[in-house]
Design an enzyme around this catalytic site. Sequence first.
Site, PDB file in Angstrom:
ATOM      1  N   LYS A  10       0.814  -1.215   0.000  1.00  0.00           N
ATOM      2  CA  LYS A  10       0.000   0.000   0.000  1.00  0.00           C
ATOM      3  C   LYS A  10       0.855   1.275   0.000  1.00  0.00           C
ATOM      4  CE  LYS A  10      -3.950  -2.132   2.403  1.00  0.00           C
ATOM      5  NZ  LYS A  10      -4.871  -2.012   3.555  1.00  0.00           N
ATOM      6  N   TYR A  50     -12.532  -2.168  -3.374  1.00  0.00           N
ATOM      7  CA  TYR A  50     -12.968  -2.231  -1.965  1.00  0.00           C
ATOM      8  C   TYR A  50     -14.488  -2.143  -1.808  1.00  0.00           C
ATOM      9  CZ  TYR A  50      -8.297  -2.196   0.151  1.00  0.00           C
ATOM     10  OH  TYR A  50      -7.037  -2.545   0.577  1.00  0.00           O
ATOM     11  N   ASN A 113      -1.839   0.383   6.795  1.00  0.00           N
ATOM     12  CA  ASN A 113      -1.311  -0.849   7.375  1.00  0.00           C
ATOM     13  C   ASN A 113      -0.470  -1.675   6.404  1.00  0.00           C
ATOM     14  OD1 ASN A 113      -3.401  -1.730   5.843  1.00  0.00           O
ATOM     15  ND2 ASN A 113      -4.543  -2.707   7.491  1.00  0.00           N
ATOM     16  N   HIS A 116      -2.213  -5.263   1.599  1.00  0.00           N
ATOM     17  CA  HIS A 116      -3.505  -5.932   1.422  1.00  0.00           C
ATOM     18  C   HIS A 116      -3.224  -7.397   1.120  1.00  0.00           C
ATOM     19  CE1 HIS A 116      -7.485  -7.008  -0.112  1.00  0.00           C
ATOM     20  NE2 HIS A 116      -6.822  -7.660  -1.058  1.00  0.00           N
ATOM     21  N   GLU A 127      -9.691 -11.079  -7.166  1.00  0.00           N
ATOM     22  CA  GLU A 127      -8.730  -9.970  -7.039  1.00  0.00           C
ATOM     23  C   GLU A 127      -7.558 -10.111  -8.006  1.00  0.00           C
ATOM     24  OE1 GLU A 127      -9.733  -8.968  -2.345  1.00  0.00           O
ATOM     25  OE2 GLU A 127      -7.723  -9.659  -2.867  1.00  0.00           O
TER      26      GLU A 127
HETATM   27  P1  IDP Z   1      -7.735  -6.518   5.949  1.00  0.00           P
HETATM   28  O1  IDP Z   1      -6.949  -5.591   5.039  1.00  0.00           O
HETATM   29  O2  IDP Z   1      -6.921  -6.994   7.114  1.00  0.00           O
HETATM   30  O3  IDP Z   1      -8.394  -7.632   5.198  1.00  0.00           O
HETATM   31  P2  IDP Z   1     -10.369  -5.282   6.079  1.00  0.00           P
HETATM   32  O4  IDP Z   1     -11.294  -5.398   7.233  1.00  0.00           O
HETATM   33  O5  IDP Z   1     -10.689  -6.035   4.837  1.00  0.00           O
HETATM   34  O6  IDP Z   1      -8.894  -5.649   6.618  1.00  0.00           O
HETATM   35  O7  IDP Z   1     -10.265  -3.731   5.748  1.00  0.00           O
HETATM   36  C1  IDP Z   1      -9.679  -3.292   4.534  1.00  0.00           C
HETATM   37  C2  IDP Z   1      -8.766  -2.139   4.836  1.00  0.00           C
HETATM   38  O8  IDP Z   1      -9.536  -1.041   5.301  1.00  0.00           O
HETATM   39  C3  IDP Z   1      -7.745  -2.375   5.957  1.00  0.00           C
HETATM   40  O9  IDP Z   1      -6.596  -3.081   5.542  1.00  0.00           O
HETATM   41  C4  IDP Z   1      -7.424  -0.971   6.371  1.00  0.00           C
HETATM   42  O10 IDP Z   1      -6.543  -0.324   5.447  1.00  0.00           O
HETATM   43  C5  IDP Z   1      -8.797  -0.313   6.276  1.00  0.00           C
HETATM   44  N1  IDP Z   1      -9.534  -0.379   7.564  1.00  0.00           N
HETATM   45  C6  IDP Z   1     -10.077  -1.478   8.155  1.00  0.00           C
HETATM   46  N2  IDP Z   1     -10.655  -1.183   9.325  1.00  0.00           N
HETATM   47  C7  IDP Z   1     -10.494   0.154   9.488  1.00  0.00           C
HETATM   48  C8  IDP Z   1     -10.883   1.086  10.512  1.00  0.00           C
HETATM   49  O11 IDP Z   1     -11.505   0.730  11.511  1.00  0.00           O
HETATM   50  N3  IDP Z   1     -10.508   2.389  10.314  1.00  0.00           N
HETATM   51  C9  IDP Z   1      -9.811   2.812   9.208  1.00  0.00           C
HETATM   52  N4  IDP Z   1      -9.436   1.979   8.234  1.00  0.00           N
HETATM   53  C10 IDP Z   1      -9.763   0.662   8.365  1.00  0.00           C
HETATM   54 MG    MG Z   2      -9.847  -7.542   3.692  1.00  0.00          MG
END
Ligand code: IDP
Ligand code: MG
Length: 140
Positions: A10, A50, A113, A116, A127
Site C-alpha cells: 500500500k 474495496y 497498514n 492488502h 482480485e
Molecule cells: P484486511 O486488510 O486486514 O483484510 P479489512 O477489514 O478487509 O482488513 O479492511 C480493509 C482495509 O480497510 C484495511 O486493511 C485498512 O486499510 C482499512 N480499515 C479497516 N478497518 C479500518 C478502521 O476501523 N478504520 C480505518 N481503516 C480501516
Molecule cells: Mg480484507
Amino acid sequence: MPQKTLSIIKPDAVKKHVIGKILQKFEENGLKIIALKMVHLKKEDAKKFYMVHKDKPFYESLVEFMTSSPVVVQVLEGENAVEKNREIMGATDFKKAKEGTIRKEFATDIEKNAVHGSDSTQNAEIEIEFFFKKENIFSY
Ligand code: IDP
Ligand code: MG
C-alpha cells in the site's frame, strides 16, 4: 495443492521505501512471486476493489489513501498461500499484529497498514483477475 493469492503493498509502505523488505518477507516464507507490477490506482479502481466495504465509515478515506501514491501489486503462490499470506501480514490493526509480521513492522495506523491480502481463495481469484491478465502470471 499450491494456492494463489493477491497482495498489494500500500501507499504508506511504498512511501517508506520498504517495498524490497516486504517482498523479501514473502520470499523467505515460501511464497513465490509469480506476477508483479506498480500501478497508481484511479478512484474508480479503488472504489471497485474495496466495494465490500462501501458501507463502512472508513470507505471514502480508504479510497483516498489507496490512490495517494502508486502501489505494488503481486500474485503470490505457495502451499496454503491465502492463509499463509494473512499470517505473514499480521492483524488488520497493527497494534494486535504479532512480532515479525509485516504490519507489526511497517504499519502506521489501522488504515495505513502496509499491505492488502486476499481473505479467501474465492476472493483471491477475483482480485487476481482484477489486476492481472493470465499471460502476465508466470510459472517457474
Ligand atoms: P484486511 O486488510 O486486514 O483484510 P479489512 O477489514 O478487509 O482488513 O479492511 C480493509 C482495509 O480497510 C484495511 O486493511 C485498512 O486499510 C482499512 N480499515 C479497516 N478497518 C479500518 C478502521 O476501523 N478504520 C480505518 N481503516 C480501516
Ligand atoms: Mg480484507
